[in-house]
Design an enzyme around this catalytic site. Structure first.
Site, mmCIF file in Angstrom:
data_model
loop_
_atom_site.group_PDB
_atom_site.id
_atom_site.type_symbol
_atom_site.label_atom_id
_atom_site.label_comp_id
_atom_site.label_asym_id
_atom_site.label_seq_id
_atom_site.Cartn_x
_atom_site.Cartn_y
_atom_site.Cartn_z
ATOM 1 N N LYS A 191 0.841 -1.202 0.000
ATOM 2 C CA LYS A 191 0.000 0.000 0.000
ATOM 3 C C LYS A 191 0.872 1.248 0.000
ATOM 4 C CE LYS A 191 -3.760 2.190 2.625
ATOM 5 N NZ LYS A 191 -4.669 2.058 3.788
ATOM 6 N N SER A 211 -9.108 3.370 2.961
ATOM 7 C CA SER A 211 -8.047 3.806 2.071
ATOM 8 C C SER A 211 -7.272 2.662 1.428
ATOM 9 C CB SER A 211 -7.075 4.697 2.851
ATOM 10 O OG SER A 211 -6.455 3.988 3.914
ATOM 11 N N SER A 233 -10.270 1.631 7.074
ATOM 12 C CA SER A 233 -9.559 1.572 5.801
ATOM 13 C C SER A 233 -9.269 0.156 5.325
ATOM 14 C CB SER A 233 -8.242 2.358 5.904
ATOM 15 O OG SER A 233 -8.500 3.733 6.020
#
Length: 450
Positions: free
Chosen positions: A77, A152, A176
């Site tokens: 990520k 996210s 997230s």
């Protein structure tokens, strides 16, 4: 013959260990899959050159097993640093920044033998549960073109759901991991806070909100990655020691669950969300209980402590006039709120947090898990910044529509997101502190029934 990336990560790795699959064949299949799918969904970013990746795969085939992820392609990520790969965090203020060292969690994944192929997309600084930014653009939902992937960890969830990767890391401050897992039909675990250490930078005591964690297509794969990510770091006073989960997960488990739904009407829900979730729980041991704590107090404490934390992280970029104008409005709003807080504000929020932990601990004397939807609405149009209204109720901040994830995040409890197949929604099962294994065992029971 079954495509290698359609197998579970544990099966892929077992095939590499046995010689039935080579790291080179797996890397070639991965790059072919990314070339086929990623131009549509835009989940994988900063992809490294194919020649370099194939060379690393050849080296993996020539050497002894380095660790439990030996030879597995892995995309990190884009909030975490990987040595030699650009970290943007979705912000033009950081675009092109190439770190010299990998973050702790990333280094553990590399030490376990994974081959880092690139990054997965994220909102700017991970703010907001909708994956778009000014550096790489927007990530499409894995199953609904033109709809949000969540966030996210939206890039991670979509890369998993579209079989571009077999495992993915995510992070979770305000859902997230959980929101994109639910919207894209995969699993995500927000671990007990401190189990997966963050970076030993700045304050290491006060800001106990966000955590890294695993995402996968099966609970067993979650356990595999969690065990790699987990473990104390001597530089961090609040990191935790935990026993490995993968060796124990196959036991499976049923849990006594408490359904909290819309928290007694406090959380606005799009029509269909509650019905979808309650139907999915049919056959499980679930009690419908009322709200155990005032939702407005939880929200007040959350936005205070969150803004306070964000202001500490992004304050230097806000203070520097050369980078302030590159921050998105939501980031500026968070920083300005955080900088305006008084010590009394923070102490009051922390007291609410402490009181909620006490109440939750009493609930766990009766129930093994608290259950809520992973989001308050289904995936919305990708062109939106965020939902301004749900079920006729105005959302007064850019993240109010994700208020449903606050009960776990505020007090650092583990929460497992499980998918509801075909429904673009999931359930989050919140456990008591250090109940990560128990949640994963329930996840295995859930997965076996799908």
């Amino acid at each position: 013959m079954e495509h290698p990336l359609h197998r579970d990560a544990t099966r892929i790795l077992a095939d590499i260990r046995s010689g039935q699959l080579t790291a080179v064949d797996l890397m070639e299949a991965t790059l072919d899959r990314i070339a086929q799918v990623n131009p549509v969904v835009n989940a994988v970013v900063s992809l490294r050159a194919a020649d370099a990746l194939l060379n690393e795969a050849r080296e993996a085939d020539r050497t002894d097993q380095k660790g439990p992820l030996h030879g597995l392609p892995f995309a990190v990520k884009d909030l975490a640093n990987v040595a030699g790969i650009a970290t943007s965090m979705g912000s033009t203020a950081l675009k092109g920044t190439i770190p010299d060292t990998s973050d702790i969690m990333v280094q553990r994944i590399q030490d376990a033998g994974a081959i880092i192929i690139g990054k997965t997309n994220t909102p700017e600084f991970g703010l907001g549960s909708h994956t778009f930014n000014s550096v790489f653009g927007e990530t499409q939902n894995a199953h609904l073109h033109g709809k949000s992937a969540g966030g996210s960890s939206g890039g991670a969830a979509v890369a998993l759901a579209t079989h571009m990767v077999a495992l993915a890391d995510g992070s979770d401050m305000m859902g997230s991991l959980r929101n994109p897992a639910g919207w894209n039909g995969v699993y995500g675990l927000r671990p007990t806070w401190g189990r997966v250490p963050s970076e030993p930078r700045g304050d290491t005591y006060l800001h106990q909100l966000a955590t890294n964690g695993p995402m996968a297509r099966t609970p067993s794969d979650l356990a595999l990655l969690l065990d790699v990510q987990s473990g104390p770091d001597s530089r961090q006073p609040l990191s935790r020691t935990a026993q490995p989960t993968l060796p124990e997960i196959n036991a499976g488990r049923s849990l006594r669950l408490a359904w909290l739904g819309d928290w007694g009407g406090a959380y606005a829900m799009e029509p269909g969300v509650i019905d979808t979730c309650t139907a999915a729980m049919s056959g499980y041991d679930v009690a419908d209980i009322g709200p155990p704590f005032p939702a407005e107090q939880l929200w007040d404490a959350w936005i205070t402590l969150r803004s306070w934390s964000v202001a500490q992280n992004l304050g230097p970029l806000y203070t520097d006039k050369s980078t302030r104008n590159s921050l998105k409005p939501e980031a500026i709003w968070e920083v300005e709120r955080g900088l305006a807080l008084s010590l009394v504000d923070v102490e009051r929020a922390s007291l609410i947090r402490s009181n909620w932990f006490s109440i939750a601990s009493k609930l766990f004397e009766i129930y093994d898990g608290l259950v809520l939807p992973t989001a308050q609405c289904f995936p919305f149009p990708i062109s939106w910044d965020w939902p301004k209204e749900i079920a006729g109720r105005k959302m007064d901040t850019y993240h109010r529509w994700m208020e449903v994830v606050v009960p776990a995040s505020l007090i650092g409890l583990p929460a497992l997101a499980v998918p509801i197949p075909g429904q673009h929604m999931g359930l989050q099962i919140i456990g008591r502190q250090d109940a990560d294994l128990q949640l994963l065992q329930f996840g295995l029971t859930w997965h076996s029934s799908l």
